[in-house]
Design an enzyme around this catalytic site. Structure first.
Site, PDB file in Angstrom:
ATOM      1  N   SER A  30       2.941   3.282 -15.500  1.00 42.49           N
ATOM      2  CA  SER A  30       3.080   2.934 -14.082  1.00 42.49           C
ATOM      3  C   SER A  30       1.897   3.526 -13.320  1.00 42.49           C
ATOM      4  CB  SER A  30       4.435   3.444 -13.585  1.00 42.49           C
ATOM      5  OG  SER A  30       4.679   3.026 -12.283  1.00 42.49           O
ATOM      6  N   HIS A  57       3.393  -1.356 -14.365  1.00 41.55           N
ATOM      7  CA  HIS A  57       3.908  -1.692 -13.036  1.00 41.55           C
ATOM      8  C   HIS A  57       2.740  -2.032 -12.129  1.00 41.55           C
ATOM      9  CE1 HIS A  57       7.660   1.032 -13.720  1.00 41.55           C
ATOM     10  NE2 HIS A  57       7.775  -0.144 -14.304  1.00 41.55           N
ATOM     11  N   ASP A 150      11.378   4.683 -15.085  1.00 35.61           N
ATOM     12  CA  ASP A 150      11.492   3.483 -15.925  1.00 35.61           C
ATOM     13  C   ASP A 150      11.023   3.857 -17.339  1.00 35.61           C
ATOM     14  OD1 ASP A 150      11.938   0.914 -16.729  1.00 35.61           O
ATOM     15  OD2 ASP A 150      10.193   0.044 -15.725  1.00 35.61           O
TER      16      ASP A 150
END
Lengths: 211, 281
Positions: A30, A57, A150
């Site tokens: 991310s 992401h 996540d």
């Protein structure tokens, strides 16, 4: 790459032939991902024996710039994963912006626009869980820098199915929250490798051929 | 390590559940993308605090409200107005001028969900001078969703991002002219609705819709397995007039789904296709 022979239409589902050799690498990353991916992909040599599938992401309207940048830096060809495409060894794939990327029950890619999971689409968990369903012990999952959790659920699933988990050393990560959360989710003893970016390509090359 | 057997059992139970839904209620999810269905149903089992798909199957069979929740889980409810604005520019440039040459235009929006993209197209048609000489058939298998689409009421917060999309799509008007704001909602104007017919239609089990000039079906095919994708693309081919357009989602392609080559690309990047003139299917 071995793939199952059929899908859907009421069949009970098939599994890859039992074998110790790894079949797929999945990477979740991310915030801070650009630099991390540059170093990990940049360290993998052309002809890497597995497909590498990445969820980074990013903004829902981001374009193909990231793919182009990663292509320049990597020894592997890099493209966005396409619907129903089988992942190829020695190729890196990026989840398209604003879609979840799943591994279908025949090993091919599947995309969805379901609601974001943990505010993310693509979701790292969605990729890890479905990849683990198909590859089980033959999956290698990598969690890199990020500012959210996540991937934690995903690595739990990967371990439950006997796969390998590699996590970037949170001490080195630009954003340590995601790698720390992944380590906490399965317990430090269950993580196969906690490693610095510079070491990860070598570890993947080793795991890819280890039996 | 968890036994591979439990995963195999889960898949068997999922097949039984989908079979039960089909036989009892007629909704057919057996040819959907399995990873997607598995993921959505696992979520349902977790939210409802159940132990297995078998338990869910029992509830679905005996309790229709449980079926409604599962239908909601398996429908595609995520959409926005002018999604992929650059693609709408392509529609304005490539499709609208052709549609203008017909005396009356028939458009089918298959899998319209809560209607955001239907109203986007209605706005495009109006700005393209096709108002009152077109009919937009907007269909979905989920009746609850169609009711929402009919209402055409969206949150003002969403409308703000739709406004940006509208501008990027090459909109020639003022977006706020197309809705009335009321508290924190926006109601789409009645004039936009008058050319739209909302109807129930299931791509998996229902037949063709005749002589369309444009079919819009975006981010629906990705939920189907390859066999069903092929069947639906063939259904679209049969539903289109010769030279009719097919517009699919930005990550979808006809590469594997059109073995008869009924379609040719118009703007491949924008996933816009056209039914070949030679095709009589």
């Amino acid at each position: 790459m071995k793939r199952a022979t059929s899908d859907g239409n009421g069949s009970a589902g098939h599994f890859p032939a039992p074998s110790q050799a790894a079949g797929l690498v999945v990477v979740g990353v991310s915030a801070g991902g650009l630099e991390a991916l540059k170093r990990v992909l940049g360290g993998l040599e052309a002809g890497f024996p597995l497909p590498v599938v990445i969820v980074q992401h990013r903004r829902s309207d981001s374009d193909s710039l990231l793919t182009r940048l990663l292509s320049n830096w990597s020894g592997l060809p890099v493209s966005e994963a396409e619907e129903k495409e089988p992942p190829l060894a020695g190729h890196a794939y990026l989840a398209p912006a604003n879609y979840h990327l799943l591994i279908e029950t025949d090993g091919c890619f599947s995309l969805t626009v379901d609601e974001p999971e943990l505010f993310a689409r693509p979701s790292i968990n969605a990729l890890f869980v479905t990849a683990s369903d198909y590859w089980g012990p033959r999956l290698i999952a990598v969690v890199l820098t990020g500012a959210n959790a996540d991937g934690s659920l995903g690595v739990q699933r990967v371990k439950a199915r006997g796969g390998r988990v590699v996590v970037q050393d949170p001490g080195e990560a630009e954003f340590p929250v995601m790698p720390s959360a992944a380590i906490a989710a399965i317990g430090i003893g269950a993580v196969d490798y906690i490693a610095r970016l510079a070491e990860i390509p070598g570890i993947l090359a080793h795991l890819a051929v280890a039996s | 390590m968890e036994e591979a057997g439990s995963l195999e059992n889960e898949k068997i139970e999922m097949d039984c559940l989908l079979e039960a839904i089909f036989r009892k209620y007629g909704y057919d999810f057996r040819s959907y993308s399995r990873s997607h269905v598995l993921r959505r149903l696992r979520r349902r089992v977790e939210i409802d605090g159940l132990l297995s798909f078998s338990e869910l199957q029992h509830r679905v069979l005996y309790d229709e409200s449980c079926l409604q929740r599962v239908l909601q889980d398996l429908s595609i409810n995520v959409t926005e107005m002018f999604r992929d604005p650059a693609f709408y520019q392509v529609i304005r440039a490539e499709v609208i001028p052709v549609l203008r040459t017909y005396p009356f235009v028939r458009i089918w929006h298959a899998g319209c969900a809560s209607g955001e993209e239907v109203y986007s197209m209605a706005i495009l048609l109006k700005e393209g001078g096709l108002e009152s000489r077109c009919r937009l058939y907007a269909t979905d298998f989920n009746e609850a969703t169609i009711e929402k689409a009919k209402d055409g009421i969206y949150s003002l917060a969403d409308i703000r991002s739709y406004t940006a999309n509208y501008q990027k799509s090459g909109g020639t008007g003022v977006f706020s002219d197309y809705y009335t704001a009321s508290y924190d909602s926006a109601i789409m104007n009645r004039e936009l609705k008058k050319d739209i017919v909302f109807a129930h239609h299931n791509l998996v089990t229902d037949g063709e819709f005749g002589e369309m000039h444009l079919i819009i079906c975006r981010n629906v095919l990705i939920y189907f397995n390859r066999d069903l994708q092929k069947r639906v693309v063939s259904l679209f081919s049969r539903s289109l007039a010769r030279g009719g357009f097919l517009w699919i989602g930005s990550k979808e392609s006809l590469r594997y789904d059109d073995p008869e080559e009924a379609f040719e690309p118009v703007v491949e990047n924008a996933r816009l296709y056209r039914k070949r003139y030679g095709t009589d299917e």
